[in-house]
Design an enzyme around this catalytic site. Structure first.
Site, mmCIF file in Angstrom:
data_model
loop_
_atom_site.group_PDB
_atom_site.id
_atom_site.type_symbol
_atom_site.label_atom_id
_atom_site.label_comp_id
_atom_site.label_asym_id
_atom_site.label_seq_id
_atom_site.Cartn_x
_atom_site.Cartn_y
_atom_site.Cartn_z
ATOM 1 N N GLY A 182 0.814 -1.214 0.000
ATOM 2 C CA GLY A 182 0.000 0.000 0.000
ATOM 3 C C GLY A 182 0.848 1.265 0.000
ATOM 4 C CB CYS A 198 4.337 -13.092 -1.095
ATOM 5 S SG CYS A 198 3.677 -11.561 -0.402
HETATM 6 P P1 NAD Z 1 1.451 -5.581 5.357
HETATM 7 O O1 NAD Z 1 1.147 -6.472 6.484
HETATM 8 O O2 NAD Z 1 2.785 -4.887 5.283
HETATM 9 O O3 NAD Z 1 0.354 -4.408 5.295
HETATM 10 C C1 NAD Z 1 -1.015 -4.628 5.415
HETATM 11 C C2 NAD Z 1 -1.606 -3.501 6.262
HETATM 12 O O4 NAD Z 1 -3.042 -3.589 6.218
HETATM 13 C C3 NAD Z 1 -1.244 -3.583 7.750
HETATM 14 O O5 NAD Z 1 -0.534 -2.402 8.125
HETATM 15 C C4 NAD Z 1 -2.586 -3.698 8.474
HETATM 16 O O6 NAD Z 1 -2.646 -2.983 9.692
HETATM 17 C C5 NAD Z 1 -3.537 -3.091 7.456
HETATM 18 N N1 NAD Z 1 -4.937 -3.491 7.630
HETATM 19 C C6 NAD Z 1 -5.452 -4.735 7.740
HETATM 20 N N2 NAD Z 1 -6.803 -4.682 7.835
HETATM 21 C C7 NAD Z 1 -7.147 -3.377 7.770
HETATM 22 C C8 NAD Z 1 -8.390 -2.679 7.801
HETATM 23 N N3 NAD Z 1 -9.543 -3.324 7.886
HETATM 24 N N4 NAD Z 1 -8.379 -1.327 7.730
HETATM 25 C C9 NAD Z 1 -7.203 -0.655 7.628
HETATM 26 N N5 NAD Z 1 -5.998 -1.262 7.584
HETATM 27 C C10 NAD Z 1 -5.973 -2.599 7.648
HETATM 28 O O7 NAD Z 1 1.205 -6.420 4.040
HETATM 29 P P2 NAD Z 1 1.894 -6.210 2.590
HETATM 30 O O8 NAD Z 1 3.229 -6.836 2.553
HETATM 31 O O9 NAD Z 1 1.741 -4.789 2.191
HETATM 32 O O10 NAD Z 1 0.947 -7.131 1.710
HETATM 33 C C11 NAD Z 1 -0.376 -6.762 1.424
HETATM 34 C C12 NAD Z 1 -0.915 -7.678 0.350
HETATM 35 O O11 NAD Z 1 -0.147 -7.505 -0.861
HETATM 36 C C13 NAD Z 1 -0.835 -9.162 0.666
HETATM 37 O O12 NAD Z 1 -1.956 -9.809 0.116
HETATM 38 C C14 NAD Z 1 0.411 -9.625 -0.062
HETATM 39 O O13 NAD Z 1 0.339 -10.985 -0.416
HETATM 40 C C15 NAD Z 1 0.387 -8.756 -1.300
HETATM 41 N N6 NAD Z 1 1.696 -8.499 -1.910
HETATM 42 C C16 NAD Z 1 2.778 -8.220 -1.111
HETATM 43 C C17 NAD Z 1 4.000 -7.923 -1.710
HETATM 44 C C18 NAD Z 1 5.212 -7.617 -0.878
HETATM 45 O O14 NAD Z 1 6.284 -7.488 -1.448
HETATM 46 N N7 NAD Z 1 5.114 -7.466 0.430
HETATM 47 C C19 NAD Z 1 4.109 -7.874 -3.105
HETATM 48 C C20 NAD Z 1 2.977 -8.143 -3.872
HETATM 49 C C21 NAD Z 1 1.781 -8.448 -3.263
HETATM 50 C C1 UGA Z 2 8.306 -11.736 -4.743
HETATM 51 C C2 UGA Z 2 8.144 -11.594 -6.254
HETATM 52 O O1 UGA Z 2 9.441 -11.458 -6.847
HETATM 53 C C3 UGA Z 2 7.289 -10.386 -6.613
HETATM 54 O O2 UGA Z 2 7.067 -10.336 -8.008
HETATM 55 C C4 UGA Z 2 5.955 -10.517 -5.886
HETATM 56 O O3 UGA Z 2 5.160 -9.374 -6.146
HETATM 57 C C5 UGA Z 2 6.191 -10.632 -4.413
HETATM 58 O O4 UGA Z 2 7.025 -11.790 -4.142
HETATM 59 C C6 UGA Z 2 4.940 -10.856 -3.612
HETATM 60 O O5 UGA Z 2 3.925 -11.261 -4.130
HETATM 61 O O6 UGA Z 2 5.076 -10.597 -2.426
HETATM 62 P P1 UGA Z 2 9.822 -10.595 -2.893
HETATM 63 O O7 UGA Z 2 9.360 -11.735 -2.054
HETATM 64 O O8 UGA Z 2 9.703 -9.224 -2.351
HETATM 65 O O9 UGA Z 2 9.015 -10.598 -4.284
HETATM 66 O O10 UGA Z 2 11.349 -10.789 -3.292
HETATM 67 P P2 UGA Z 2 12.113 -11.732 -4.355
HETATM 68 O O11 UGA Z 2 13.122 -10.926 -5.034
HETATM 69 O O12 UGA Z 2 11.166 -12.481 -5.194
HETATM 70 O O13 UGA Z 2 12.872 -12.747 -3.398
HETATM 71 C C7 UGA Z 2 12.173 -13.737 -2.669
HETATM 72 C C8 UGA Z 2 13.162 -14.666 -1.998
HETATM 73 O O14 UGA Z 2 13.810 -15.490 -2.969
HETATM 74 C C9 UGA Z 2 14.284 -13.950 -1.242
HETATM 75 O O15 UGA Z 2 14.543 -14.624 -0.037
HETATM 76 C C10 UGA Z 2 15.465 -14.036 -2.196
HETATM 77 O O16 UGA Z 2 16.705 -13.962 -1.551
HETATM 78 C C11 UGA Z 2 15.214 -15.395 -2.817
HETATM 79 N N1 UGA Z 2 15.839 -15.547 -4.151
HETATM 80 C C12 UGA Z 2 15.445 -14.758 -5.182
HETATM 81 C C13 UGA Z 2 16.796 -16.526 -4.325
HETATM 82 O O17 UGA Z 2 17.157 -17.265 -3.385
HETATM 83 N N2 UGA Z 2 17.344 -16.680 -5.566
HETATM 84 C C14 UGA Z 2 16.983 -15.905 -6.628
HETATM 85 O O18 UGA Z 2 17.533 -16.110 -7.735
HETATM 86 C C15 UGA Z 2 16.007 -14.920 -6.427
#
Ligand code: NAD
Ligand code: UGA
Length: 466
Positions: free
Chosen positions: A17, A276
């Site tokens: 977000g 994730c």
């Molecule tokens: P996060 O835990 O960092 O953030 C989620 C936030 O939502 C928290 O701060 C929580 O307090 C808030 N929240 C929950 N319920 C709420 C409500 N009802 N009203 C207001 N706030 C509320 O999670 P994130 O890493 O940002 O991931 C969010 C989603 O995106 C997940 O589904 C994850 O799988 C997906 N995603 C994450 C990544 C990543 O790199 N972290 C990348 C792609 C997709």
């Molecule tokens: C991953 C995906 O790359 C994103 O496209 C996706 O949006 C995200 O998950 C999600 O849905 O949360 P992220 O987990 O942030 O992103 O980071 P990555 O770069 O994918 O690395 C994931 C893990 O794999 C790390 O622990 C990294 O060190 C490991 N990794 C990555 C390896 O061990 N080898 C590689 O070649 C690449």
């Protein structure tokens, strides 16, 4: 339905977000973007004058926050008011694995998605586009729609879109500014066009693709499953390399030069971490089981199993090389985040590896350039059931502010994260601080000159090389 997007609300000020909305605000200066969260501390940190207190460390994020915060980008705990004002609402809340009940340990816990949808139903006004930004099981849009359609107030109309996020932590801003693709799933053409108009401000048109809702939801889970699968595949090969005298870096390079395979995501390591991959694959496994696709479920489950096996085998290798016992020995842990350039430790391989070493009685001196003492404490606190150490011999850990501090009096240094700074260290100086025979266990292969390291007196173990 007709829409005019002047105000966006994003529910969830987390790793997705926060950066995503910062980039939208930066690229669409005519749109007001309000990021809301229930977590007051997190919102206070987003609003902190001191930019090093932002809740998330991402290269490039500070600059955007400096430019847009207080202009058209706001962080607030006032969820209700900002929902009411919004023309488009992104649901960016957490979707972790369920801890109990049906599907425990596998299915996504959708309680935060459901509660934010109910908040939207109650407070939204007029025509509102609701965008799934969180990663969700296929068919979740159906649940969101059924909740929103239960409204009895004819002044409220909703259109639901799926717009999964593909950013990776550590490169989030760059990924958002130059995405490989933007995926939009939906049924309502007008709503889809409004979201396209936003992305078109900076993303080339040919990179914006549209599908139905279910393809979009499934594509996100599948993309993560494919990426994780490559890591588990290369990690299995790393073990073969160690026993056959092949070199994993050379094998990865040779495989990756085949244009059908490609060179990305073939870096062997201590296993994938992050919030994730594991949860999304397990969610896929759960969906397969639900739809009666047992073989498919087993196939994807093995990707997660190999990941656990890789972490476990690294701990065993460390113990074996340190003469079969590490009880009372000091070990320097270099890197605790799940990858470089992030302070995020969720599912970091360092957690399991450190717990195994503590279980063997080691004293860990942990250093990471960005991870805080509190995060490590939280991650290592669940020692056994009821937080009671599993055995009397259980070790302990110390937080080190500097790498030299972490190296002092240790028998071994274990590199668990691929931080660039590890490549630039003066290893001679580090060697002087250690107990001999001094070991480096380089699980990320960051040491580029093994001969030099050996000539300093170190015993060097590198993943997939020895
Ligand atoms: P996060 O835990 O960092 O953030 C989620 C936030 O939502 C928290 O701060 C929580 O307090 C808030 N929240 C929950 N319920 C709420 C409500 N009802 N009203 C207001 N706030 C509320 O999670 P994130 O890493 O940002 O991931 C969010 C989603 O995106 C997940 O589904 C994850 O799988 C997906 N995603 C994450 C990544 C990543 O790199 N972290 C990348 C792609 C997709
Ligand atoms: C991953 C995906 O790359 C994103 O496209 C996706 O949006 C995200 O998950 C999600 O849905 O949360 P992220 O987990 O942030 O992103 O980071 P990555 O770069 O994918 O690395 C994931 C893990 O794999 C790390 O622990 C990294 O060190 C490991 N990794 C990555 C390896 O061990 N080898 C590689 O070649 C690449």
């Amino acid at each position: 339905m007709e829409f005019k997007i002047k105000k966006i609300c994003c529910i969830g000020a987390g790793y997705v977000g926060g950066p995503t909305m910062a980039v939208i605000a930066d690229k669409c200066k005519g749109i007001e973007v309000n990021v809301v969260d229930l977590n007051r501390e997190r919102i206070a940190a987003w609003n902190s004058e001191n930019l090093s207190e932002l809740p998330i460390f991402e290269p490039g994020l500070k600059n955007i926050i400096t430019r847009r915060r207080g202009e058209n980008l706001h962080f607030s705990c006032d969820v209700e008011m900002n929902i009411a004002l919004a023309d488009m609402i992104f649901i960016s809340v957490n979707t972790p694995i369920k801890k109990s009940g049906i599907g425990a340990g596998m299915a996504s816990d959708l309680k935060w998605v459901e509660s934010s949808t109910r908040q939207i139903l109650e407070h939204a006004q007029g025509n509102t586009i609701v965008v799934e930004k969180s990663t969700l099981p296929v068919k979740t849009a159906k649940t969101i729609k059924s909740i929103l359609e239960s409204n009895k107030n004819s002044n409220k109309n909703f259109s639901v879109l799926s717009n999964p996020e593909f950013l990776a932590e550590g490169t989030a801003i760059d990924d958002l500014i130059n995405p490989d693709r933007v995926l939009i799933g939906g049924e309502d053409r007008n709503a889809i066009d409004e979201l396209i108009k936003i992305y078109e401000n900076w993303v080339p048109k040919n990179k914006i693709i549209t599908t139905n809702l279910w393809s979009s939801e499934l594509s996100k889970l599948s993309a993560n499953a494919f990426l994780a699968q490559r890591i588990s595949s290369i990690n299995t090969i790393s073990a073969i390399c160690e026993t056959t005298g092949s070199n994993i870096n050379d094998v990865s390079k040779a495989i990756g030069m085949d244009s059908r395979i490609g060179s990305e995501f073939l870096k062997a390591g201590p296993g994938f971490g992050g919030s994730c991959f594991k949860k999304d694959i397990l969610n896929l496994v759960y969906l397969c089981q639900y739809y009666g696709l047992g073989e498919v479920a087993n196939f994807w489950k093995s990707v997660v199993d190999i990941n656990s096996w890789q972490k476990d085998r690294i701990s065993k290798i460390i113990v074996k090389n340190l003469f079969g016992t590490i009880a009372g020995k000091k070990l320097g842990i270099f890197g605790f985040s799940f990858k470089a350039n992030t302070n995020d430790t969720r599912e970091s391989p360092a957690i399991e590896i450190c717990k195994s070493l503590l279980d063997e009685g080691a004293i860990l001196q942990i250093y990471d350039p960005k991870v805080s003492f509190d995060s490590i404490k939280k991650d290592l606190s669940t020692i056994g059931e009821d937080s009671i150490p599993k055995n009397d011999n259980y070790g302990h850990w110390i937080f080190s502010r500097k790498s030299l501090e972490a190296a002092k009096d240790t028998d071994a240094i274990i590199i668990l994260t691929d931080w660039d700074e590890f490549k630039t260290y003066n290893w001679e100086e580090i060697y002087e601080l250690m107990r001999i025979p001094a070991w480096i266990f380089d699980t990320r292969n960051v040491i580029e000159s093994p001969k030099h390291i050996r000539s300093l007196g170190f015993n060097l173990w590198q993943l997939g090389i020895n």
